[in-house]
Write a protein that holds these residues in place. Sequence first.
Motif, PDB file in Angstrom:
ATOM      1  N   HIS A   2     -11.515   9.481   5.056  1.00  0.00           N
ATOM      2  CA  HIS A   2     -12.813  10.166   5.371  1.00  0.00           C
ATOM      3  C   HIS A   2     -13.109  11.068   4.406  1.00  0.00           C
ATOM      4  CE1 HIS A   2      -9.704  13.323   5.850  1.00  0.00           C
ATOM      5  NE2 HIS A   2      -8.902  12.484   6.567  1.00  0.00           N
TER       6      HIS A   2
ATOM      7  N   ALA B 107     -14.005  12.933  11.584  1.00  0.00           N
ATOM      8  CA  ALA B 107     -14.855  12.838  10.663  1.00  0.00           C
ATOM      9  C   ALA B 107     -16.213  12.322  11.145  1.00  0.00           C
ATOM     10  CB  ALA B 107     -14.481  11.818   9.538  1.00  0.00           C
TER      11      ALA B 107
ATOM     12  N   SER C  88     -18.282   7.764   8.196  1.00  0.00           N
ATOM     13  CA  SER C  88     -17.293   7.163   7.211  1.00  0.00           C
ATOM     14  C   SER C  88     -18.030   7.148   5.742  1.00  0.00           C
ATOM     15  CB  SER C  88     -17.321   5.569   7.531  1.00  0.00           C
ATOM     16  OG  SER C  88     -18.706   4.971   7.032  1.00  0.00           O
TER      17      SER C  88
END
Length: 787
Positions: A49, A533, A536
């Motif tokens: 992440h 997160a 990506s």
Amino acid sequence: MDKKYDFRTAEKEMQQFWEREEVYAYQNGRERKVFSIDTPPPTVSGSLHIGHVFSYTQAEMIARFKRMQGFDVFYPFGFDDNGLPTERLVERVQGIRAGELPRSSFAQGCMDTVKGYEEEFKALWKSLGFSVDWSLEYQTISKKAQRISQRSFLKLAKENKAYMKESPVFWCTECRTSVAQAELDTKDTDSVFYYLPFQTEKEPLMIATTRPELLYGCVCIFVNPKDNRYRDFVGLTAKVPLYGFEIPVLEDEGVVMDKGTGAVMCATFGDTADVEWFHKHKLLYKKVITEEGRIHKEVPFLGGLKVKQARSEIVRRLTEEGLILKSEAITHTVAIHERCGTEIEILPSLQWYIDIMSQKERFLQAADEINWYPEYMKKRYQLWVENLKWDWCISRQRYFGVPFPLWYCKECGKPIYAREEELPVNPLEDKPPHPCSCGCREAVPEAAVFDTWATSSVTPLINAGYWEAGSKEKEILPMGMRSQAHEIIRTWAFYTIVKSIYHTGQIPWKDIMISGFVLAKPGEKISKSKNNASASPSRLIENHSADAIRYWAANAKLGTDTFFEEEELKVSKRFITKLYNASNFAILHLADYKASEAPKLLPADRWILARVNEATVNAKRLLEQYETGQARHVIDELFWRDFCDYYIEIVKERLYQPEKHGEEERRSGQYALYHSLYGILQLYAIYTPHITEYIYQQFFSRYERERSIHLTQWETKEEDQNMLEFGQHLMAVIGGVRKDKAERHVSMKEELPELVITCPAWMVRLYQQTEGDIKACTGAQRIMIRS
């Protein structure tokens, strides 16, 4: 150059160029001094992440910086692909439990799974332009890593620094394994203090406990010898509520008098205090909780129940018997396993340990031998070492890991160690090298595996090929730098220092660079386990460019946490556009540039070259302190303000109109424009390697001898303070004119009848030589210079 920069095409082309030309290949220190980097091998436990990108990219910038300072950079990359984190990933991906399959089948499943993730990780690092020598890649489950890790153990066992004993250990009932002190986290949890009467011959002794399910495991009651309330109880016995057996009342100065009732039950084991008392007072052990997290079958009323079920059941029974005199809701801190969040139990178990307690002073001394960046991070290490209570438990009751290289004699139980020349070995598949010294030829293999940190702690030795043929230990040890995040100071940093001192007698690295976290929101770290997160990294690269993400990653002071929102990449993209456009402008005017000796330079040209030199000196000083963010801000000020806002505007007309200003004056501008832009590109090369390489290849490579900008070196000279001071004064003059026009709401191109400049006497001559440039960028018809 093209009118617009296409990062999608350019970044891939530059990455292919670097790989084809082996730009980042380590040269074994043949021609240059070596700078070696111990990079954290990312744990193969899920996708990467933006937090990984943040910290790994900062360290990669240092690798580029050191290369441009003339070092032969040893920059490997590894993958930590053994142990519990990988097991849990495989269990999650395949929807299985490790214990449900034959061990060999599960291990093969792990190998197949990690291979795919490692290729994904590697592709991400390459797409970010990491200047890694991929021929130095390693895996902690590889044969080489296993061999070095097993040899480390054998040598420590031979020196009596690794030993086996049965002792209380921290135990995760979810992962079904022992864990080390360093693998614990804490969390605040809601609980209840239950006040229970322990009957004595005098009167009931009131005990407050949050764990009534451990009543059957009570072995005594402790009171503080200074507590006058309980002086008359010492030496008596007390009956355990519900169970009725008697336990002694003892005293110990470790009892906290103002916690609960000031009298505490000691059960085997509720917490670390129980363990300390168990050893100190040589108490009996009564088994209550099993390795599976259930109550032992022989415990009355509760046998077979899970711990929290047992707590509810015992509370029900105590209530029915009128034995709960009071209950009080509290919030208290409990230890949890950092990997899964399960509350830790303490159980006796036969485990392997590495002695760290006897060498605490040596490990504290090591902290002073290492340069810590930021320096205050050293205190975290020191506090950890000072507060260590137990030796390092290195055995894990798991499946996919580096095996212990030993067997046990079936007759006498004595360990039979593998021969070093036969490593790596798997005792579950391989036979012992010889019979036991007692003559018995039958042996039982050790089924436990090493704690993953027991192998990660030898990454400098893996990188060096320590104890291997062709070892690089003389070239790279101690390593120049270790980069890592601050939460693993207590594990990776500490354990690596332990192993290095034990095996090499010296520190593992000279410098340690500690990065901060990326936070999803205040106080919440972005992590794989939280799945918080926002996007990506691969998608962010695809949409915004690798250079944009890298530029963002160098925005914070070293060691500090930062927030990330995709919106922040707008600043990075604006910078990339500005750098490309400024370079395009410069190259347009350098089409007929002749790289001969420098012409006589005008003051403005001398100033911008002095500023590039000054920024290079200051950025270098900060980068030697590993402050990538602060160094970037120094370079940004040079580029955005001095170069773009002022110098280009100052020199523009001289470049466009040589017939007005003169050919010699234009050549002066070309020389300064070439060398100032080239210097700026070199400074930004460590942050945004793709666009700087692209511009270098488009133009500068025809003049410079190196095939890549990343193989060029930063050059500095003695600072010209007079030119720097003159440049600041010149910018103030031009800035004053701009401000005046802005306040009057007139065009910047509007002519000024007269501009009066007041300056120190020594600047008069410089201003006289700069009149043409000042008139061009201010519209002044006449200039008066006064001192």
